[in-house]
Write a protein that holds these residues in place. Sequence first.
Motif, PDB file in Angstrom:
ATOM      1  N   ILE A  70      -3.681   2.922  11.184  1.00 44.84           N
ATOM      2  CA  ILE A  70      -5.121   3.271  11.082  1.00 44.84           C
ATOM      3  C   ILE A  70      -5.656   3.113   9.444  1.00 44.84           C
ATOM      4  N   TYR A  71      -5.194   4.074   8.553  1.00 45.89           N
ATOM      5  CA  TYR A  71      -5.531   4.016   7.412  1.00 45.89           C
ATOM      6  C   TYR A  71      -5.991   3.298   7.021  1.00 45.89           C
ATOM      7  N   ASN A  72      -7.342   3.688   6.260  1.00 38.52           N
ATOM      8  CA  ASN A  72      -8.007   2.099   5.810  1.00 38.52           C
ATOM      9  C   ASN A  72      -7.467   2.387   3.972  1.00 38.52           C
ATOM     10  N   HIS A  73      -7.483   0.873   3.744  1.00 36.65           N
ATOM     11  CA  HIS A  73      -7.082   0.994   2.360  1.00 36.65           C
ATOM     12  C   HIS A  73      -8.284   1.345   1.556  1.00 36.65           C
ATOM     13  N   SER A  74      -8.230   1.869  -0.036  1.00 34.95           N
ATOM     14  CA  SER A  74      -9.053   2.413  -1.384  1.00 34.95           C
ATOM     15  C   SER A  74      -8.263   1.931  -2.144  1.00 34.95           C
ATOM     16  N   TYR A  75      -8.922   1.245  -3.455  1.00 41.54           N
ATOM     17  CA  TYR A  75      -8.741   1.059  -4.715  1.00 41.54           C
ATOM     18  C   TYR A  75      -8.422   2.322  -5.530  1.00 41.54           C
ATOM     19  N   THR A  76      -9.278   3.740  -4.764  1.00 46.52           N
ATOM     20  CA  THR A  76      -9.039   5.457  -5.115  1.00 46.52           C
ATOM     21  C   THR A  76      -8.178   5.781  -3.905  1.00 46.52           C
ATOM     22  N   LEU A  89      10.620   5.585   9.221  1.00 43.85           N
ATOM     23  CA  LEU A  89       9.481   6.051   9.187  1.00 43.85           C
ATOM     24  C   LEU A  89       9.036   6.014   8.187  1.00 43.85           C
ATOM     25  N   ILE A  90       7.124   5.973   7.739  1.00 46.51           N
ATOM     26  CA  ILE A  90       6.290   5.741   6.953  1.00 46.51           C
ATOM     27  C   ILE A  90       5.978   7.704   7.125  1.00 46.51           C
ATOM     28  N   GLU A  91       5.946   7.953   5.839  1.00 44.78           N
ATOM     29  CA  GLU A  91       5.454   9.084   5.439  1.00 44.78           C
ATOM     30  C   GLU A  91       4.093   8.318   4.964  1.00 44.78           C
ATOM     31  N   PHE A  92       3.249  10.064   5.179  1.00 49.02           N
ATOM     32  CA  PHE A  92       1.814   9.901   4.704  1.00 49.02           C
ATOM     33  C   PHE A  92       1.703  10.929   3.659  1.00 49.02           C
ATOM     34  N   VAL A  93       1.421  10.876   2.348  1.00 48.60           N
ATOM     35  CA  VAL A  93       1.303  12.181   1.566  1.00 48.60           C
ATOM     36  C   VAL A  93      -0.545  12.524   0.341  1.00 48.60           C
ATOM     37  N   ALA A  94      -0.685  13.741   0.714  1.00 53.58           N
ATOM     38  CA  ALA A  94      -1.719  13.880  -0.102  1.00 53.58           C
ATOM     39  C   ALA A  94      -1.839  13.866  -2.014  1.00 53.58           C
ATOM     40  N   ILE A  95      -2.339  13.070  -2.031  1.00 45.10           N
ATOM     41  CA  ILE A  95      -1.814  12.264  -4.341  1.00 45.10           C
ATOM     42  C   ILE A  95      -3.408  13.468  -4.769  1.00 45.10           C
ATOM     43  N   ARG A  96      -4.078  13.989  -3.809  1.00 47.09           N
ATOM     44  CA  ARG A  96      -5.744  14.571  -4.440  1.00 47.09           C
ATOM     45  C   ARG A  96      -5.765  15.535  -3.084  1.00 47.09           C
ATOM     46  N   ILE A 106      -5.400   5.155   1.791  1.00 50.10           N
ATOM     47  CA  ILE A 106      -4.362   4.929   0.427  1.00 50.10           C
ATOM     48  C   ILE A 106      -4.715   3.307   0.340  1.00 50.10           C
ATOM     49  N   ASN A 107      -3.747   2.464  -0.599  1.00 49.54           N
ATOM     50  CA  ASN A 107      -4.423   1.556  -1.512  1.00 49.54           C
ATOM     51  C   ASN A 107      -2.516   0.765  -0.741  1.00 49.54           C
ATOM     52  N   TYR A 108      -3.070  -0.016   0.053  1.00 50.43           N
ATOM     53  CA  TYR A 108      -2.243  -1.191   0.522  1.00 50.43           C
ATOM     54  C   TYR A 108      -1.503  -1.973  -0.122  1.00 50.43           C
ATOM     55  N   ASN A 109      -1.768  -1.967  -1.450  1.00 52.60           N
ATOM     56  CA  ASN A 109      -0.411  -3.240  -2.279  1.00 52.60           C
ATOM     57  C   ASN A 109       0.928  -1.234  -2.395  1.00 52.60           C
ATOM     58  N   GLY A 110       0.018  -0.174  -1.685  1.00 59.02           N
ATOM     59  CA  GLY A 110       1.558   0.365  -2.415  1.00 59.02           C
ATOM     60  C   GLY A 110       1.280   1.703  -3.621  1.00 59.02           C
ATOM     61  N   SER A 111       0.984   1.184  -4.999  1.00 58.77           N
ATOM     62  CA  SER A 111       0.697   2.349  -5.978  1.00 58.77           C
ATOM     63  C   SER A 111      -0.401   2.410  -5.530  1.00 58.77           C
ATOM     64  N   PRO A 112      -1.096   3.599  -5.607  1.00 60.24           N
ATOM     65  CA  PRO A 112      -2.301   4.294  -5.889  1.00 60.24           C
ATOM     66  C   PRO A 112      -2.977   3.840  -6.237  1.00 60.24           C
ATOM     67  N   ASN A 113      -2.345   3.444  -8.348  1.00 64.07           N
ATOM     68  CA  ASN A 113      -2.917   2.912  -8.687  1.00 64.07           C
ATOM     69  C   ASN A 113      -3.400   1.215  -8.796  1.00 64.07           C
ATOM     70  N   ASP A 114      -2.394   0.464  -8.224  1.00 65.01           N
ATOM     71  CA  ASP A 114      -2.164  -1.002  -8.081  1.00 65.01           C
ATOM     72  C   ASP A 114      -3.397  -1.521  -7.631  1.00 65.01           C
ATOM     73  N   GLN A 115      -3.978  -2.401  -8.638  1.00 70.46           N
ATOM     74  CA  GLN A 115      -5.734  -2.897  -8.116  1.00 70.46           C
ATOM     75  C   GLN A 115      -5.473  -4.748  -7.947  1.00 70.46           C
ATOM     76  N   THR A 116      -4.514  -4.504  -7.618  1.00 66.93           N
ATOM     77  CA  THR A 116      -4.146  -6.465  -7.051  1.00 66.93           C
ATOM     78  C   THR A 116      -5.264  -6.587  -5.841  1.00 66.93           C
ATOM     79  N   PRO A 117      -5.744  -7.842  -6.246  1.00 68.13           N
ATOM     80  CA  PRO A 117      -6.444  -8.149  -4.750  1.00 68.13           C
ATOM     81  C   PRO A 117      -5.564  -7.859  -3.805  1.00 68.13           C
ATOM     82  N   LEU A 118      -6.399  -7.823  -2.542  1.00 68.87           N
ATOM     83  CA  LEU A 118      -5.497  -8.012  -1.288  1.00 68.87           C
ATOM     84  C   LEU A 118      -5.358  -9.242  -0.827  1.00 68.87           C
ATOM     85  N   TRP A 119      -4.349  -9.554  -0.300  1.00 69.73           N
ATOM     86  CA  TRP A 119      -4.916 -10.838   0.799  1.00 69.73           C
ATOM     87  C   TRP A 119      -4.796 -12.514  -0.525  1.00 69.73           C
TER      88      TRP A 119
END
Length: 128
Positions: A70-76, A89-96, A106-119
């Motif tokens: 249910i976590y939504n995507h964000s580029y930030t 399992l999947i672990e969700f961790v705060a980065i700030r 979360i950034n669906y691309n995996g890396s918090p800094n990945d700005q690749t367009p989704l789909w």
Amino acid sequence: MLYISHSHGKGRGVYTDSRIERETIIERTPILEIPQEEVEMLQLTILNNYYFAWGFDQQQAALALGLGSIYNHSYTPNAVYIPREAEQLIEFVAIRKILANEEITINYNGSPNDQTPLWGSDEIPWLK
């Protein structure tokens, strides 16, 4: 600590009712692993919008239980997801620091800094 609420323009989202400090594990969600030969069938269902690429070659899929899908995507994003394949399992961790009543993203691309367009676009297809 976590709850589901309406996220403007995104449907449902995961929120926290308490402040979460950086590097805190938010949730550890068990997964249902979907074998590679079943992923194509999964893509024809509503679950297509909720699974994670899984496995060494990312050809399998994982459906996160708990609030994980249910976590939504964000580029930030304010959190990151970490696949723990050996533990299934999947672990969700705060980065700030995340404030009370803030949506956890979360950034669906995996890396918090990945700005690749989704789909292949900059929009989530089902929100067009």
